[in-house]
Design an enzyme around this catalytic site. Structure first.
Site, PDB file in Angstrom:
ATOM      1  N   ASN A  91       0.229  -4.886 -19.537  1.00 58.79           N
ATOM      2  CA  ASN A  91       0.477  -6.242 -19.046  1.00 58.79           C
ATOM      3  C   ASN A  91      -0.757  -7.077 -19.374  1.00 58.79           C
ATOM      4  O   ASN A  91      -1.794  -6.921 -18.744  1.00 58.79           O
ATOM      5  CB  ASN A  91       0.709  -6.192 -17.528  1.00 58.79           C
ATOM      6  CG  ASN A  91       0.793  -7.580 -16.917  1.00 58.79           C
ATOM      7  OD1 ASN A  91       0.957  -8.584 -17.632  1.00 58.79           O
ATOM      8  ND2 ASN A  91       0.686  -7.660 -15.600  1.00 58.79           N
ATOM      9  N   LYS A 108      -1.130 -10.153 -18.912  1.00 61.46           N
ATOM     10  CA  LYS A 108      -1.271 -11.295 -17.990  1.00 61.46           C
ATOM     11  C   LYS A 108      -1.527 -12.570 -18.804  1.00 61.46           C
ATOM     12  O   LYS A 108      -1.005 -12.705 -19.900  1.00 61.46           O
ATOM     13  CB  LYS A 108      -2.381 -11.038 -16.974  1.00 61.46           C
ATOM     14  CG  LYS A 108      -2.290  -9.671 -16.327  1.00 61.46           C
ATOM     15  CD  LYS A 108      -3.215  -9.547 -15.154  1.00 61.46           C
ATOM     16  CE  LYS A 108      -3.236  -8.117 -14.670  1.00 61.46           C
ATOM     17  NZ  LYS A 108      -3.689  -8.003 -13.312  1.00 61.46           N
ATOM     18  N   HIS A 117       5.898  -9.130 -10.141  1.00 66.16           N
ATOM     19  CA  HIS A 117       4.481  -8.737 -10.113  1.00 66.16           C
ATOM     20  C   HIS A 117       3.824  -9.428  -8.917  1.00 66.16           C
ATOM     21  O   HIS A 117       4.151 -10.570  -8.599  1.00 66.16           O
ATOM     22  CB  HIS A 117       3.806  -9.145 -11.426  1.00 66.16           C
ATOM     23  CG  HIS A 117       2.450  -8.526 -11.598  1.00 66.16           C
ATOM     24  ND1 HIS A 117       1.345  -8.981 -10.920  1.00 66.16           N
ATOM     25  CD2 HIS A 117       2.024  -7.480 -12.357  1.00 66.16           C
ATOM     26  CE1 HIS A 117       0.291  -8.240 -11.258  1.00 66.16           C
ATOM     27  NE2 HIS A 117       0.676  -7.317 -12.126  1.00 66.16           N
ATOM     28  N   GLU A 139       1.141 -10.849  -8.619  1.00 65.91           N
ATOM     29  CA  GLU A 139       0.521 -12.143  -8.940  1.00 65.91           C
ATOM     30  C   GLU A 139       1.571 -13.249  -8.995  1.00 65.91           C
ATOM     31  O   GLU A 139       1.294 -14.401  -8.667  1.00 65.91           O
ATOM     32  CB  GLU A 139      -0.258 -12.020 -10.262  1.00 65.91           C
ATOM     33  CG  GLU A 139      -1.518 -11.171 -10.058  1.00 65.91           C
ATOM     34  CD  GLU A 139      -2.052 -10.485 -11.302  1.00 65.91           C
ATOM     35  OE1 GLU A 139      -1.613 -10.821 -12.417  1.00 65.91           O
ATOM     36  OE2 GLU A 139      -2.909  -9.590 -11.151  1.00 65.91           O
ATOM     37  N   GLU A 184       2.482  -0.808  -7.528  1.00 64.66           N
ATOM     38  CA  GLU A 184       1.160  -1.387  -7.782  1.00 64.66           C
ATOM     39  C   GLU A 184       0.546  -1.839  -6.466  1.00 64.66           C
ATOM     40  O   GLU A 184       0.813  -2.961  -5.996  1.00 64.66           O
ATOM     41  CB  GLU A 184       1.293  -2.600  -8.705  1.00 64.66           C
ATOM     42  CG  GLU A 184       1.876  -2.283 -10.056  1.00 64.66           C
ATOM     43  CD  GLU A 184       1.378  -3.272 -11.097  1.00 64.66           C
ATOM     44  OE1 GLU A 184       0.762  -2.811 -12.070  1.00 64.66           O
ATOM     45  OE2 GLU A 184       1.570  -4.486 -10.932  1.00 64.66           O
ATOM     46  N   GLY A 198      -6.799  -4.768 -10.795  1.00 59.30           N
ATOM     47  CA  GLY A 198      -7.932  -5.517 -11.333  1.00 59.30           C
ATOM     48  C   GLY A 198      -9.207  -5.359 -10.531  1.00 59.30           C
ATOM     49  O   GLY A 198     -10.161  -6.107 -10.725  1.00 59.30           O
ATOM     50  N   SER A 248      -5.690  -0.527 -11.887  1.00 63.86           N
ATOM     51  CA  SER A 248      -6.964  -0.046 -12.439  1.00 63.86           C
ATOM     52  C   SER A 248      -6.824   1.287 -13.167  1.00 63.86           C
ATOM     53  O   SER A 248      -7.701   2.154 -13.075  1.00 63.86           O
ATOM     54  CB  SER A 248      -8.032   0.036 -11.341  1.00 63.86           C
ATOM     55  OG  SER A 248      -8.266  -1.246 -10.800  1.00 63.86           O
TER      56      SER A 248
HETATM   57  C1  PEP Z   1      -1.417  -5.099 -13.627  1.00 66.59           C
HETATM   58  O1  PEP Z   1      -1.697  -6.153 -14.167  1.00 66.59           O
HETATM   59  O2  PEP Z   1      -0.249  -4.880 -13.332  1.00 66.59           O
HETATM   60  C2  PEP Z   1      -2.486  -4.134 -13.383  1.00 66.59           C
HETATM   61  C3  PEP Z   1      -2.181  -2.967 -12.882  1.00 66.59           C
HETATM   62  O3  PEP Z   1      -3.751  -4.540 -13.711  1.00 66.59           O
HETATM   63  P1  PEP Z   1      -5.063  -3.589 -13.805  1.00 66.59           P
HETATM   64  O4  PEP Z   1      -4.683  -2.376 -14.605  1.00 66.59           O
HETATM   65  O5  PEP Z   1      -6.088  -4.441 -14.491  1.00 66.59           O
HETATM   66  O6  PEP Z   1      -5.441  -3.227 -12.409  1.00 66.59           O
END
Ligand code: PEP
Length: 251
Positions: free
Chosen positions: A9, A11, A94, A96, A165, A171, A210
């Site tokens: 992803n 983003k 998501h 976000e 998640e 992040g 992460s």
């Molecule tokens: C994500 O954007 O869904 C995500 C898991 O980001 P990251 O791997 O940077 O934590």
């Protein structure tokens, strides 16, 4: 046995110059055994060009969509438009999007229907906040999100993907512990099986938060983890492909 999916992803990151990573990813995929699926979800502006460069082993996806097909929704993109640009998957719900755009479970359920009607695979994201985890509400929150974000008439369960998640792990560099991931993935599988029956065993459950080349091998071995949704580490071909190689049990 479900096939592992490693999904990136990007983003709101990536300009056309970033597509050089895609050539590297496709090139490496062509040299590796075809035993796991690979997907990158770039910003919508890059989907068409990425799909042209991706080659047979790399899928390209969208990061969200409007539930409608077309109409007076300035700035929005429909699932049909994503399909037309070359996408095969769409991330929906998501955290976000839920936080930045106030998307609710009902909105996400409508997106799932739109994505499936466009012939694409939805990746439905669920996950608790740190406050919810500390309050012992993780399993209830995730079950509520699954109940509300996946419509009863979700078609084609083998083509449905769910990503767990934990918001506090996205992040932040803080990865959920293996026992925390195992507990929630087991719970998601049981909730989906209670609702949809044994066919729910074919729904792929991704972990996201992460994920890096260093922790991917350990995470991907946890029961009921069928892949990863990777943010930061998907932006560079080297780290993304190291995660893909971990999914194949290499290195
Ligand atoms: C994500 O954007 O869904 C995500 C898991 O980001 P990251 O791997 O940077 O934590």
């Amino acid at each position: 046995m479900v096939r592992t999916l490693i999904a990136g992803n990007w983003k709101m990151n990536g300009l056309r110059a970033s597509l050089q990573n895609v050539a590297l990813v496709s090139d490496q995929l062509a040299r590796l055994p075809d035993e796991a699926d690979c997907l990158i979800c770039p910003p919508a502006t890059l989907i068409r060009e990425m799909a042209g460069l991706a080659g047979p082993r790399l899928h390209v996806g969208g990061q969200s969509c409007h539930p409608g097909q077309s109409g007076a929704h300035t700035g929005d993109i429909s699932a049909q438009m994503l399909a037309d640009a070359g996408a095969s998957h769409v991330i929906v719900g998501h955290s976000e999007r839920r936080a930045d755009h106030g998307e609710t479970n009902d909105d996400v359920a409508a997106q799932v229907i739109a994505v499936q009607q466009a012939g694409l695979t939805p990746i439905v994201c669920v996950g608790e906040s740190l406050a919810q985890r500390r309050a012992g509400e993780t399993l209830r929150v995730v079950a509520d999100q699954l109940a509300g974000s996946i419509p009863d008439d979700a078609a084609d369960l083998p083509q449905l993907v769910v990503a767990y998640e934990p918001i506090w792990a996205i992040g932040t560099g803080e990865v959920a512990q293996p026992d925390q991931i195992a507990e929630v993935h087991h719970h998601i599988r049981s909730v989906l099986t209670d609702r949809f029956g044994p066919e729910a065993g074919q729904i792929r459950l991704l972990y996201g938060g992460s994920m890096t080349p260093e922790n991917a091998g350990m995470i991907l071995k946890i029961p009921d983890v069928n892949g990863g949704l990777v943010g930061g580490a998907s932006l560079k071909a080297e780290s993304f492909m190291a995660i893909y190689r971990a999914a194949l049990g290499l290195d």
